[in-house]
Design an enzyme around this catalytic site. Structure first.
Site: not given
Ligand code: ZN
Length: 171
Positions: A95, A137-138, A141
């Site tokens: 990341c 993953h995004e 966030h």
């Molecule tokens: Zn990330």
């Protein structure tokens, strides 16, 4: 404009982001984020990582072209994951907000997603492989979650000192 990428320890990375309205100046944010992502040679960047608590992320798989993967360069607005497959796979994740840490993370291999595209039109897609991985993953966030949250207690312990180092250098 290249934006500074917030590092682990920044409180914004732990906050939930908000939907983008059509009236928001989202195109400018998206352009700046795309430039920032290219400069950092990453494959995904979310709003909170550049201090924008908005439901937006950018994916650019150009750095992975050696792997033979199809190149995807896109911005995603107000994304949602409608369905996760039951089949989990392991993949080594990193990341841009947690430099120097890469760990194996288990995630569903296939997802069904809905998002608004560059023209703010709704799209629905079934994603698998690496693009499904980056999307998840995004997406995390935007909920204030980081990939390290998914690690087991032993791995969390191993990376603890590295995380402290990142926090010390965060500005
Ligand atoms: Zn990330």
């Amino acid at each position: 404009m290249i934006l500074p990428i917030l590092k682990y320890g920044s409180p914004i990375l732990r906050k939930k982001a908000f939907d983008i309205d059509k009236g928001d100046a989202f195109k400018e944010i998206a352009e700046n984020m795309a430039l920032t992502l290219k400069k950092a040679a990453g494959i995904g960047l979310s709003g909170p990582q550049v201090g924008a608590l908005k439901h937006i992320f950018i994916i650019d798989t150009t750095p992975l072209k050696e792997t033979g993967m199809e190149i995807i360069g896109k911005s995603y607005y107000n994304p949602v994951i409608i369905h996760f497959s039951d089949n989990y796979v392991c993949y080594n994740e990193g990341c841009l907000s947690i430099p120097g840490i890469n760990e194996e993370v288990m995630r569903p291999d296939k997802i069904e997603v809905r998002y608004r595209d560059e023209n703010f039109d709704w799209c629905e897609e079934i994603l698998d492989g690496l693009i499904a991985r980056i999307f998840q993953h995004e997406y995390d966030h935007l909920q204030g979650m980081l990939f390290i949250d998914k690690l087991g207690p032993l791995k969390k312990k191993i990376i603890r000192s590295k995380l402290r180092e990142i926090m010390r250098d965060k500005y």
